[in-house]
Design a protein around this motif. Structure first.
Motif, PDB file in Angstrom:
ATOM      1  N   ARG A   1      35.349   2.390 -54.195  1.00  0.00           N
ATOM      2  CA  ARG A   1      34.977   1.305 -53.287  1.00  0.00           C
ATOM      3  C   ARG A   1      33.528   1.452 -52.822  1.00  0.00           C
ATOM      4  N   ARG A   2      33.091   2.655 -52.546  1.00  0.00           N
ATOM      5  CA  ARG A   2      31.710   2.874 -52.119  1.00  0.00           C
ATOM      6  C   ARG A   2      30.735   2.521 -53.242  1.00  0.00           C
ATOM      7  N   LEU A   3      31.097   2.869 -54.470  1.00  0.00           N
ATOM      8  CA  LEU A   3      30.251   2.519 -55.612  1.00  0.00           C
ATOM      9  C   LEU A   3      30.155   1.005 -55.778  1.00  0.00           C
ATOM     10  N   GLU A   4      31.278   0.318 -55.573  1.00  0.00           N
ATOM     11  CA  GLU A   4      31.277  -1.148 -55.674  1.00  0.00           C
ATOM     12  C   GLU A   4      30.388  -1.787 -54.608  1.00  0.00           C
ATOM     13  N   LEU A   5      30.380  -1.201 -53.415  1.00  0.00           N
ATOM     14  CA  LEU A   5      29.603  -1.762 -52.310  1.00  0.00           C
ATOM     15  C   LEU A   5      28.109  -1.502 -52.455  1.00  0.00           C
ATOM     16  N   VAL A   6      27.743  -0.313 -52.932  1.00  0.00           N
ATOM     17  CA  VAL A   6      26.328   0.087 -52.960  1.00  0.00           C
ATOM     18  C   VAL A   6      25.686  -0.103 -54.329  1.00  0.00           C
ATOM     19  N   TYR A   7      26.454   0.105 -55.403  1.00  0.00           N
ATOM     20  CA  TYR A   7      25.900  -0.034 -56.749  1.00  0.00           C
ATOM     21  C   TYR A   7      26.715  -1.032 -57.585  1.00  0.00           C
ATOM     22  N   PRO A   8      26.839  -2.272 -57.134  1.00  0.00           N
ATOM     23  CA  PRO A   8      27.613  -3.249 -57.905  1.00  0.00           C
ATOM     24  C   PRO A   8      26.971  -3.525 -59.253  1.00  0.00           C
ATOM     25  N   LYS A   9      27.764  -3.406 -60.325  1.00  0.00           N
ATOM     26  CA  LYS A   9      27.313  -3.634 -61.702  1.00  0.00           C
ATOM     27  C   LYS A   9      26.179  -2.693 -62.122  1.00  0.00           C
ATOM     28  N   LYS A  10      26.022  -1.592 -61.399  1.00  0.00           N
ATOM     29  CA  LYS A  10      24.989  -0.613 -61.734  1.00  0.00           C
ATOM     30  C   LYS A  10      25.579   0.787 -61.909  1.00  0.00           C
ATOM     31  N   HIS A  11      26.862   0.853 -62.123  1.00  0.00           N
ATOM     32  CA  HIS A  11      27.494   2.160 -62.274  1.00  0.00           C
ATOM     33  C   HIS A  11      28.689   2.062 -63.217  1.00  0.00           C
ATOM     34  N   THR A  12      29.041   3.198 -63.793  1.00  0.00           N
ATOM     35  CA  THR A  12      30.279   3.315 -64.559  1.00  0.00           C
ATOM     36  C   THR A  12      30.945   4.631 -64.171  1.00  0.00           C
ATOM     37  N   LEU A  13      32.242   4.583 -64.000  1.00  0.00           N
ATOM     38  CA  LEU A  13      33.017   5.776 -63.656  1.00  0.00           C
ATOM     39  C   LEU A  13      34.211   5.843 -64.600  1.00  0.00           C
ATOM     40  N   SER A  14      34.266   6.914 -65.379  1.00  0.00           N
ATOM     41  CA  SER A  14      35.387   7.079 -66.315  1.00  0.00           C
ATOM     42  C   SER A  14      36.122   8.379 -66.002  1.00  0.00           C
ATOM     43  N   LEU A  15      37.436   8.298 -65.965  1.00  0.00           N
ATOM     44  CA  LEU A  15      38.293   9.445 -65.680  1.00  0.00           C
ATOM     45  C   LEU A  15      39.291   9.591 -66.820  1.00  0.00           C
ATOM     46  N   THR A  16      39.236  10.712 -67.513  1.00  0.00           N
ATOM     47  CA  THR A  16      40.134  10.911 -68.661  1.00  0.00           C
ATOM     48  C   THR A  16      40.886  12.228 -68.523  1.00  0.00           C
ATOM     49  N   LYS A  17      42.102  12.232 -69.063  1.00  0.00           N
ATOM     50  CA  LYS A  17      42.942  13.424 -69.003  1.00  0.00           C
ATOM     51  C   LYS A  17      43.596  13.610 -70.366  1.00  0.00           C
ATOM     52  N   THR A  18      43.324  14.722 -71.026  1.00  0.00           N
ATOM     53  CA  THR A  18      43.920  15.031 -72.328  1.00  0.00           C
ATOM     54  C   THR A  18      44.480  16.444 -72.296  1.00  0.00           C
ATOM     55  N   ASN A  19      45.755  16.557 -72.627  1.00  0.00           N
ATOM     56  CA  ASN A  19      46.444  17.843 -72.591  1.00  0.00           C
ATOM     57  C   ASN A  19      46.306  18.467 -71.202  1.00  0.00           C
ATOM     58  N   ALA A  20      45.572  19.558 -71.098  1.00  0.00           N
ATOM     59  CA  ALA A  20      45.421  20.226 -69.799  1.00  0.00           C
ATOM     60  C   ALA A  20      43.964  20.218 -69.342  1.00  0.00           C
ATOM     61  N   ILE A  21      43.235  19.193 -69.766  1.00  0.00           N
ATOM     62  CA  ILE A  21      41.813  19.096 -69.407  1.00  0.00           C
ATOM     63  C   ILE A  21      41.542  17.743 -68.741  1.00  0.00           C
ATOM     64  N   TYR A  22      40.851  17.802 -67.646  1.00  0.00           N
ATOM     65  CA  TYR A  22      40.503  16.583 -66.909  1.00  0.00           C
ATOM     66  C   TYR A  22      38.983  16.426 -66.939  1.00  0.00           C
ATOM     67  N   ASN A  23      38.519  15.199 -67.223  1.00  0.00           N
ATOM     68  CA  ASN A  23      37.093  14.939 -67.328  1.00  0.00           C
ATOM     69  C   ASN A  23      36.712  13.700 -66.522  1.00  0.00           C
ATOM     70  N   ALA A  24      35.633  13.832 -65.756  1.00  0.00           N
ATOM     71  CA  ALA A  24      35.138  12.697 -64.960  1.00  0.00           C
ATOM     72  C   ALA A  24      33.654  12.517 -65.240  1.00  0.00           C
ATOM     73  N   LYS A  25      33.277  11.261 -65.515  1.00  0.00           N
ATOM     74  CA  LYS A  25      31.879  10.939 -65.785  1.00  0.00           C
ATOM     75  C   LYS A  25      31.431   9.800 -64.870  1.00  0.00           C
ATOM     76  N   LEU A  26      30.315  10.013 -64.209  1.00  0.00           N
ATOM     77  CA  LEU A  26      29.761   8.993 -63.329  1.00  0.00           C
ATOM     78  C   LEU A  26      28.302   8.720 -63.734  1.00  0.00           C
ATOM     79  N   ASN A  27      28.019   7.456 -64.033  1.00  0.00           N
ATOM     80  CA  ASN A  27      26.652   7.053 -64.375  1.00  0.00           C
ATOM     81  C   ASN A  27      26.190   6.006 -63.366  1.00  0.00           C
ATOM     82  N   ILE A  28      24.984   6.199 -62.831  1.00  0.00           N
ATOM     83  CA  ILE A  28      24.456   5.280 -61.834  1.00  0.00           C
ATOM     84  C   ILE A  28      23.039   4.863 -62.231  1.00  0.00           C
ATOM     85  N   HIS A  29      22.780   3.553 -62.266  1.00  0.00           N
ATOM     86  CA  HIS A  29      21.442   3.019 -62.482  1.00  0.00           C
ATOM     87  C   HIS A  29      20.800   2.772 -61.123  1.00  0.00           C
ATOM     88  N   LEU A  30      19.709   3.439 -60.857  1.00  0.00           N
ATOM     89  CA  LEU A  30      19.066   3.321 -59.548  1.00  0.00           C
ATOM     90  C   LEU A  30      18.067   2.164 -59.528  1.00  0.00           C
TER      91      LEU A  30
END
Length: 263
Positions: A234-263
């Motif tokens: 929600r904070r990303l939507e409010l401050v960086y609308p259409k300027k960010h991507t957040l991906s959360l993936t889980k495979t087997n026993a590994i969790y990965n989070a990626k956050l990209n922000i265009h300033l």
């Protein structure tokens, strides 16, 4: 006092202007037959309707501006509320650990208190700002990691790789900590051995890329999206609308989070 009088005068002028427009329109309708034969009547009617159009346009502009202002104020209020939710249970957990540590290892407890006070100071004072330097956020994350190293009595593979340009970009505070906290809470906490948390932070070309990967106990997989992630999205939507991507993936026993922000 002068400001109040000035505001009162503006309101009075607007009311008089509106009344005059209505009155003139009423007179034109009533005495149309008389005025219609006068020279210049058509030009007067055209001028009158221009004035009416300007009055309506001005009123619409004020209403739109009011709606936008109310929407912005609502967004700011929501953002402040979301910021206030960040990290409270972490501090409570650390204080509970301190309680048990004071009687066993006073020196370690003192170090823990010092780190905790630095983090709390940052959360309260810097976290209330609209933006902070990324280097300050990095220091905050490093303090968080150090605190956890002091808490646990097990070996954890923690790697924090940082690639930053000469430009110290500004960013909304307390974004990355939510992803880092999840990695410890859902990964390190439940693993007795071979726990790891790998973090990469890269800044370049007005972009910020934050990636974090951790392993977890698949037999105790309760890694559901909690308040922290909802808060972050929600904070990303409010401050960086259409300027960010957040991906959360889980495979087997590994969790990965990626956050990209265009300033």
């Amino acid at each position: 006092m002068k400001l109040k009088i000035s505001e009162w005068n503006k309101k009075t002028i607007r009311r008089v202007y509106s009344v005059l427009l209505v009155l003139i329109g009423f007179i034109i309708v009533i005495f149309n037959d008389t005025f219609g034969r006068l020279e210049g009547f058509v030009e007067f009617i055209a001028f009158y309707f221009i004035l009416v159009f300007i009055a309506i346009a001005f009123w619409l502009f004020k209403q739109i501006r009011l709606i936008i202002r109310l929407k912005n104020e609502k967004s700011k209020t929501e953002l402040m509320h979301l910021k206030s939710q960040v990290n409270p249970h972490f501090f409570f957990n650390t204080l509970n650990n301190l309680y048990g540590l004071v009687g066993k290892d006073a020196k370690k407890a003192q170090e823990l208190i010092l780190k905790l006070s630095e983090m709390m100071r940052y959360s309260i004072y810097e976290g209330d700002k609209e933006t902070v330097l990324i280097s300050e956020e990095v220091t905050y994350l490093e303090n968080y990691i150090e605190l956890h190293k002091m808490r646990y009595h097990k070996v954890i593979d923690i790697q924090f790789n940082i690639e930053m340009t000469d430009i110290d970009y500004e960013i909304m505070p307390l974004l990355f900590i939510i992803l880092l906290e999840n990695a410890f809470k859902h990964g390190v906490e439940n693993l007795r051995e071979n726990a790891y948390v790998h973090i990469n932070l890269v800044t370049q070309n007005n972009e910020v890329n934050f990636e974090i990967e951790n392993n977890f106990d698949a037999t105790e997989d309760k890694h559901e999206e909690g308040i922290g992630l909802h808060n972050l999205k929600r904070r990303l939507e409010l401050v960086y609308p259409k300027k960010h991507t957040l991906s959360l993936t889980k495979t087997n026993a590994i969790y990965n989070a990626k956050l990209n922000i265009h300033l």
